[in-house]
Design a protein around this motif. Structure first.
Motif, short mmCIF file in Angstrom:
data_model
loop_
_atom_site.label_atom_id
_atom_site.label_comp_id
_atom_site.label_asym_id
_atom_site.label_seq_id
_atom_site.Cartn_x
_atom_site.Cartn_y
_atom_site.Cartn_z
N MET A 62 0.58 -1.10 -0.28
CA MET A 62 -0.31 -0.07 0.10
C MET A 62 0.89 1.41 0.13
SD MET A 62 -2.75 1.62 0.23
CE MET A 62 -4.07 0.50 0.17
N SER A 63 1.68 1.54 -1.58
CA SER A 63 1.94 3.43 -1.39
C SER A 63 0.69 4.41 -1.00
CB SER A 63 2.62 2.94 -2.69
OG SER A 63 2.67 3.98 -2.62
N LEU A 64 1.41 5.69 -0.63
CA LEU A 64 0.38 6.60 -0.45
C LEU A 64 0.96 7.71 -0.54
CD1 LEU A 64 -0.37 5.76 3.83
CD2 LEU A 64 -1.66 5.10 1.66
N VAL A 65 2.12 7.48 -1.07
CA VAL A 65 2.76 8.79 -1.68
C VAL A 65 3.09 8.47 -3.34
CG1 VAL A 65 4.69 9.86 -2.46
CG2 VAL A 65 4.75 9.03 -0.48
N ALA A 66 2.04 9.79 -4.04
CA ALA A 66 1.69 8.99 -5.17
C ALA A 66 3.24 9.49 -6.25
CB ALA A 66 1.28 10.44 -5.77
N ASN A 67 2.95 8.60 -7.40
CA ASN A 67 4.61 8.50 -8.63
C ASN A 67 4.13 9.71 -9.14
OD1 ASN A 67 4.73 5.61 -7.18
ND2 ASN A 67 6.17 6.15 -8.69
N THR A 68 5.43 10.92 -9.28
CA THR A 68 4.97 12.10 -10.50
C THR A 68 5.88 11.97 -11.55
OG1 THR A 68 7.53 12.98 -8.89
CG2 THR A 68 4.65 13.51 -7.36
N GLY A 69 7.14 11.00 -11.82
CA GLY A 69 7.60 10.72 -12.60
C GLY A 69 8.51 11.40 -12.58
N LYS A 70 8.77 12.34 -11.51
CA LYS A 70 11.01 12.09 -10.98
C LYS A 70 12.22 11.00 -10.97
CE LYS A 70 9.52 16.42 -8.17
NZ LYS A 70 9.20 17.22 -7.38
N LEU A 71 11.58 10.34 -11.26
CA LEU A 71 12.57 9.54 -10.88
C LEU A 71 13.06 8.96 -12.48
CD1 LEU A 71 13.12 7.50 -7.74
CD2 LEU A 71 13.98 9.76 -8.57
N ALA A 72 11.45 8.69 -13.66
CA ALA A 72 11.85 8.54 -15.06
C ALA A 72 13.16 9.02 -15.48
CB ALA A 72 10.78 9.33 -15.61
N GLY A 73 13.56 7.59 -16.32
CA GLY A 73 14.74 7.71 -16.83
C GLY A 73 16.09 7.76 -16.15
N ARG A 74 15.73 8.00 -14.66
CA ARG A 74 16.77 7.87 -13.75
C ARG A 74 17.54 6.18 -13.92
NH1 ARG A 74 19.40 12.81 -14.19
NH2 ARG A 74 17.89 14.31 -14.27
N THR A 75 18.63 6.26 -13.66
CA THR A 75 19.32 5.04 -13.28
C THR A 75 19.84 4.26 -11.67
OG1 THR A 75 20.09 4.93 -14.74
CG2 THR A 75 20.97 3.07 -13.27
N LEU A 76 18.67 3.92 -10.71
CA LEU A 76 19.16 3.05 -9.79
C LEU A 76 19.88 2.26 -9.54
CD1 LEU A 76 15.79 4.99 -9.38
CD2 LEU A 76 15.92 3.84 -7.69
N PHE A 77 21.09 2.14 -8.75
CA PHE A 77 21.47 1.17 -7.98
C PHE A 77 21.27 0.25 -7.04
CE2 PHE A 77 25.35 -1.60 -7.08
CZ PHE A 77 25.89 -2.38 -8.39
N ILE A 78 20.82 -0.54 -6.73
CA ILE A 78 19.68 -0.93 -5.12
C ILE A 78 20.88 -2.22 -4.74
CG2 ILE A 78 18.31 -1.57 -4.49
CD1 ILE A 78 16.12 0.41 -6.19
N THR A 79 21.97 -2.11 -4.23
CA THR A 79 21.98 -3.36 -3.01
C THR A 79 21.04 -3.63 -2.05
OG1 THR A 79 22.88 -2.89 -0.92
CG2 THR A 79 24.57 -2.26 -3.12
N GLY A 80 20.75 -5.77 -2.48
CA GLY A 80 20.49 -6.21 -1.58
C GLY A 80 18.91 -6.02 -2.15
N ALA A 81 18.86 -5.88 -3.65
CA ALA A 81 16.93 -5.48 -4.14
C ALA A 81 16.05 -6.94 -4.17
CB ALA A 81 17.34 -4.03 -4.91
N SER A 82 16.83 -7.95 -4.09
CA SER A 82 16.53 -9.00 -4.68
C SER A 82 14.63 -9.65 -3.55
CB SER A 82 16.69 -10.09 -4.62
OG SER A 82 16.96 -11.23 -3.35
N ARG A 83 14.39 -8.76 -2.37
CA ARG A 83 13.78 -8.48 -1.35
C ARG A 83 13.58 -7.78 -0.20
NH1 ARG A 83 16.98 -13.39 0.49
NH2 ARG A 83 15.84 -14.58 -1.21
N GLY A 84 11.97 -7.75 0.27
CA GLY A 84 12.31 -6.76 1.40
C GLY A 84 12.21 -5.28 1.48
N ILE A 85 13.05 -4.27 1.99
CA ILE A 85 12.87 -2.80 1.88
C ILE A 85 13.68 -2.57 0.22
CG2 ILE A 85 14.20 -0.80 2.53
CD1 ILE A 85 13.11 -1.99 5.16
#
Length: 424
Positions: free
Chosen positions: A1-24
């Motif tokens: 349940m997300s309460l924060v609306a997506n605004t598109g500010k991260l569109a096209g941005r590249t995120l490198f996320i460690t430990g991204a296969s599950r959880g937070i």
């Protein structure tokens, strides 16, 4: 349940996320994916875990199903070559990296004597060294971004000695991540890279926590951390840096006051277990007249009454008499552990509960067989724990219950409490 609306500010941005296969880590990835972001899923889990769902590949599929682009990479943050290979692949596929989320972490809530050096090294190599190394290797690419962020999932630097005393090795490892924020936020200012920390106010329900405790009813969903991360990563990195944020504070500042939808169990929305490293003001107010602020035990959950409980008289013998009547062959088969209880306070004494040998036994004195776990607790809280009013996991996390020996077997008490709750 997300309460924060997506605004598109991260569109096209590249995120490198460690430990991204599950959880937070996964929750942050999926939130960014809804903007159409590119996500490097940097985690160790390439093959399905027998008890924990999710791999880098299944997470990548979910990211792309939401409109994002994904690059699954097998990354152990202890291995420099693996991190660099993933970064090189990100450059080939996405032409760079804009945002680094240092989420990968190892945990062991053990005292000094109970922390073996293999576990100590694991925590420090993943939490502190892994965060430093990944940040170092991503730095050249972040310098080239016009929206560069580093976000570490680590706590505020709280110098209350209590947080060191209960699990000094883990505290040092997590604070190492936070010290990276403190130093790098200042060091990277000339490059317009925002470096911040985010920490949950409450326990967060992840598959790993559920496997460990068997209960997430007093936790929040990872969505609250993902929403807070999204709000932070949308900020101008030139102005927004060096901040140690708490997820709840970020969400409330964003304008959302009712956080009930984030609760795993809405009935417990006002009854949640606080996360570690956060001093509780209510407890501080209560104790400040008698205890120095440097040594106050200020980590409480809202399920605990902050007023001192009335001292009990003779509850412990009655309690163990009731427990003795509740021992069954099935309980012995399921538990397979011997417990020693060192009771402090008004009803100080040593008690035992053998749910491993013969027909089982309980009573005053040390057990005949060596205990698998020794639990130390004040008598004022002891009866509440066995009556189901205070969960063993919560008591341990709050520092009300100290455990020596086999932590996993000690946590079996949680399930045992449920079977005894209606009888004691």
């Amino acid at each position: 349940m997300s309460l924060v609306a997506n605004t598109g500010k991260l569109a096209g941005r590249t995120l490198f996320i460690t430990g991204a296969s599950r959880g937070i880590g996964k929750a942050i990835a999926l939130k960014a994916a809804k903007d159409g972001a590119n996500v490097v899923v940097a985690a160790k889990t390439a093959e399905p875990h027998p008890k924990l769902p999710g791999t880098i590949y299944t997470t990548a599929e979910e990211i792309e199903a939401l409109g994002g682009k994904a690059l699954p990479c097998i990354v152990d943050v202890r291995e420099e070559k693996q991190i660099q290979n993933a970064i090189d692949e990100a450059v080939k596929k996405f032409n760079g990296i804009d945002i680094l989320v240092n989420n990968a972490s190892a945990i062991s809530l053990t005292g000094t004597a109970q922390t073996d050096m293999k576990r100590y090294d694991l925590m420090h190599n993943i939490n502190t060294r892994g965060t430093f190394l990944t940040s170092k290797l991503c730095l050249p690419l972040l310098k080239n971004s016009n929206h560069a962020h580093i976000l570490n999932l680590s706590p505020p630097l709280n110098m209350n000695p209590y947080w060191f005393s209960i699990h000094v090795a883990y505290t040092m490892a997590k604070y190492g991540m936070s010290m990276c924020v403190l130093g790098m936020s200042e060091e990277f200012k000339p490059y317009n890279i925002g470096v911040n920390a985010l920490w949950p106010k409450t326990a967060i329900a992840t598959a790993a926590i559920e496997m460990l405790t068997g209960d997430t009813s007093t936790s929040r969903k990872p969505d609250i951390v993902a929403d807070a991360a999204y709000v932070m990563l949308a900020q101008d990195p030139k102005k927004y840096t060096g901040i140690f944020a708490i997820d709840e504070d970020v969400i409330k500042k964003y304008g959302i006051s009712d956080l009930t939808p984030y609760a795993c169990d809405p009935k417990n929305a006002d009854n949640l277990m606080l996360d570690g490293f956060l001093d509780d003001p209510a407890a501080l107010t209560h104790h400040r007249q008698t205890v120095s602020t440097a040594s106050i035990r200020r980590y409480h959950t809202s399920t605990v009454n902050y007023k001192e409980k009335a001292e009990s008289g003779g509850q412990i013998p009655e309690l163990f008499a009731a427990i003795g009547k509740s021992i069954t062959p099935d309980l012995i088969k399921k538990t397979q552990a011997v417990f020693q209880f060192n009771v402090k306070g008004k009803e100080e004494g040593v008690w035992h509960l053998d749910l491993k040998n013969g027909d089982g036994s309980c009573g005053q004195g040390e057990p005949k067989n060596p205990p698998d776990a020794t639990l130390t607790m004040d008598s004022n809280n002891f009866a509440d724990m066995f009556a189901g009013k205070l969960k063993a996991t919560n008591a341990f996390m709050m520092g009300k219950l100290k455990i020596k020996g086999d932590l996993q077997k000690a946590m079996k008490l949680e399930k045992m409490m449920k079977s005894l709750k209606n009888k004691v």
